[in-house]
Design an enzyme around this catalytic site. Structure first.
Site, PDB file in Angstrom:
ATOM      1  N   GLU A   1     -33.647  22.706   1.766  1.00  0.00           N
ATOM      2  CA  GLU A   1     -34.874  22.701   0.954  1.00  0.00           C
ATOM      3  C   GLU A   1     -35.449  21.289   0.857  1.00  0.00           C
ATOM      4  OE1 GLU A   1     -35.461  23.079  -3.785  1.00  0.00           O
ATOM      5  OE2 GLU A   1     -34.463  24.801  -2.861  1.00  0.00           O
TER       6      GLU A   1
ATOM      7  N   LYS B   1     -24.846  27.205  -1.572  1.00  0.00           N
ATOM      8  CA  LYS B   1     -26.060  26.898  -2.352  1.00  0.00           C
ATOM      9  C   LYS B   1     -26.420  25.425  -2.247  1.00  0.00           C
ATOM     10  CE  LYS B   1     -29.391  27.523  -5.396  1.00  0.00           C
ATOM     11  NZ  LYS B   1     -29.692  26.228  -5.958  1.00  0.00           N
TER      12      LYS B   1
ATOM     13  N   SER C   1     -30.684  31.109  -6.325  1.00  0.00           N
ATOM     14  CA  SER C   1     -31.890  30.423  -5.860  1.00  0.00           C
ATOM     15  C   SER C   1     -33.119  31.281  -6.102  1.00  0.00           C
ATOM     16  CB  SER C   1     -31.784  30.087  -4.376  1.00  0.00           C
ATOM     17  OG  SER C   1     -32.971  29.429  -3.942  1.00  0.00           O
TER      18      SER C   1
ATOM     19  N   HIS D   1     -28.076  25.009   1.068  1.00  0.00           N
ATOM     20  CA  HIS D   1     -29.399  25.620   0.912  1.00  0.00           C
ATOM     21  C   HIS D   1     -30.362  24.602   0.304  1.00  0.00           C
ATOM     22  CE1 HIS D   1     -32.321  27.341  -1.929  1.00  0.00           C
ATOM     23  NE2 HIS D   1     -32.418  28.405  -1.140  1.00  0.00           N
ATOM     24  N   ASN D   2     -29.923  23.911  -0.748  1.00  0.00           N
ATOM     25  CA  ASN D   2     -30.773  22.923  -1.400  1.00  0.00           C
ATOM     26  C   ASN D   2     -31.035  21.724  -0.504  1.00  0.00           C
ATOM     27  OD1 ASN D   2     -30.487  24.690  -3.540  1.00  0.00           O
ATOM     28  ND2 ASN D   2     -30.053  23.111  -5.040  1.00  0.00           N
TER      29      ASN D   2
END
Length: 496
Positions: free
Chosen positions: A197, A190, A136, A193-194
């Site tokens: 986001e 990940k 990232s 995480h996105n």
């Protein structure tokens, strides 16, 4: 360094789009000789040229898969950065033909975690180690220090740990990389995480919408407001770049560029995967789901324009009350700041709960505090309060939800009045704030000891005999609701 090199490289990287080039140059800049490869030879030449101009970095380019693999020191470690899905399998097939047992493949793309787990099994059959590593930070992070989330083979990680810890973003308590866990843990982390986001970006866009269309702030005022917020509790990469965006002029006309951008948001799938996984695991993630829905709705540009015209002709009226009373702009800005902060905490809480649920299902033993730590630098969601999230999970590894951590609970309560004012004002003005509304509903639902779910369960038992539990005695119960209702109606009729 010349394209042909007699010195074996410490590591290799295949896939030289901008992210791949930048990560390769980052590795070389840290003093690790690296070989690079791409099916398109011009990308190899481009990367070699950049290495020369950016400091004579120890990078060698190769035009065949065989030469590339054989240029690496044993045990070989190869990072691949290609489009997720079939291209990854094709790249693995091309490279693994020349690899040996004990060598390792590290996929740095946004891959579906189950694909990574399949590739781990397939690679193991050939004695090849495998890591699925979330990366990232975008192009800038890849070049100057990303957040790295590797998962899969611990041995594969240990083989390159010294490289990754130097290449990753550096924060006060260490490099932004850790071995996440076995299997597809790195890719799953990940993905979430996105998803966080997605929620973060949606909430910021709603704050902008309210300030612009209710508060009447100009782009210059918005730039100043977000810059000020970035010096306080909201300090983060996304707030920082938002302030920058409002100040960029349109080079093709008058005004700021942001006002000329079509209001349709793209996506690559990780947000959808996050929401799907939340549903599969029965984890509430309404803020993240609302952000995904808004991206879908943004894509309906023609339909939205037609709807705006049709409903305007039908006489829809919104926001007239605002012009009929004075609006305290300073108070509105502060209220929106507090609402944004509280809503963001809900989005992070939902993501962390999803990680915990998946960790329990898969036996990954994810360390949520450590994940918050490696997100403090390099990545898109890096933010000041991630250090406090890290400390919350360090205080209590079994923390049920971020919003009940004593520190965050106090802050949520302190901000709820402003939060409710902003959501109420937006609703009255006809400004959609689905992320903030979803976050507030999540907070209000989670904090209530008793919900109206008792009625829903009664309905389920009525039409489907699904049974119910009672608050005053153990066991499962079923009631003949329709029979009792008919008897009650008959009795009432007789009495009348």
């Amino acid at each position: 360094m010349a394209v042909e090199s007699a010195v074996l490289s410490r590591i290799g990287l295949a896939g030289l789009a901008v992210m791949g080039q930048n990560l390769a140059l980052n590795i070389a800049e840290k003093g690790f000789p690296i070989s690079v490869y791409n099916r398109t030879a011009s990308k190899v030449d481009e990367t070699v040229a950049r290495a020369a101009t950016e400091g004579g970095l120890p990078l060698s380019g190769h035009r065949s898969a065989q030469d590339f693999v054989l240029s690496l020191r044993r045990p070989r470690s190869v990072i691949i950065l290609v489009k997720a899905g079939a291209p990854v399998d094709q790249t693995i097939a091309a490279l693994s033909h020349f690899m040996e047992p004990g060598d390792a493949i590290i996929d740095g793309g946004n891959e579906w975690y189950e694909n990574t787990e399949r590739r781990i099994r397939e690679s193991a059959a050939r004695g090849i180690l495998y890591l699925g590593m979330g990366v990232s930070g975008g192009e800038d992070g890849a070049r100057n220090g990303p957040s790295l989330m590797p998962g899969g083979s611990l041995q594969a990680y240990q083989n390159v740990e010294d490289i990754l810890t130097r290449v990753a973003a550096q924060v006060d308590d260490g490099p932004c990389v850790t071995f996440v866990g076995e299997g597809g843990a790195g890719n799953f982390v990940k993905m979430v995480h996105n998803g966080i986001e997605y929620g973060d970006m949606q909430l910021i866009s709603e704050a902008y919408d309210v300030l612009r269309n209710v508060g009447g702030l100009s782009n210059a005022e918005l730039a100043q407001t977000f810059a000020e917020w970035n010096r306080g509790e909201l300090e983060s990469f996304l707030i920082e770049i938002t302030a920058d965006i409002f100040g960029v002029r349109d080079e093709h006309g008058d005004g700021e560029l942001v006002d000329k951008i079509l209001d349709k948001t793209g996506m690559k799938g990780t947000g959808k995967w996050t929401v799907q996984q939340a549903a599969e695991l029965s984890v509430a993630a309404p803020t993240i789901a609302a952000s995904l829905d808004c991206r879908y709705l943004s894509g309906l540009k023609d339909e939205r324009e037609a709807a705006a015209k049709a409903l305007d002709q039908a006489g829809i009226v919104t926001g007239d009350f605002i012009s009929s009373r004075s609006l305290d702009k300073k108070r509105l800005i502060d209220d929106v700041r507090q609402a944004l902060y509280a809503s963001k905490i809900c989005s992070y809480a939902q993501g962390m709960n999803l990680l915990r649920a998946k960790s329990a299902e898969k036996g990954w033993n994810l360390n949520l505090g450590e994940l918050a730590r490696i997100w403090k630098g390099g990545c898109i969601i890096r933010a000041r309060f991630l250090d406090r999230i890290k400390k919350a999970y360090e205080r209590n590894r079994g923390l049920a939800n971020l919003i009940v951590d004593p520190e965050f609970a106090r802050e949520m309560v302190q901000r709820q009045a402003a939060w409710r004012r902003v959501v109420g004002l937006a609703i009255e003005a006809g400004i959609s704030t689905p992320g903030m509304c979803a976050s507030l509903a999540y907070f209000d639902t989670y904090r209530r000891a008793r919900l109206p779910a008792n009625l829903v369960q009664a309905q389920r038992d009525y039409f489907g005999a699904h049974t119910y539990e009672r608050v005053d005695r153990p066991g499962s119960f079923h009631t003949e609701w329709s029979k009792i209702a008919r008897q009650s109606k008959t009795g009432a009729g007789i009495l009348n």
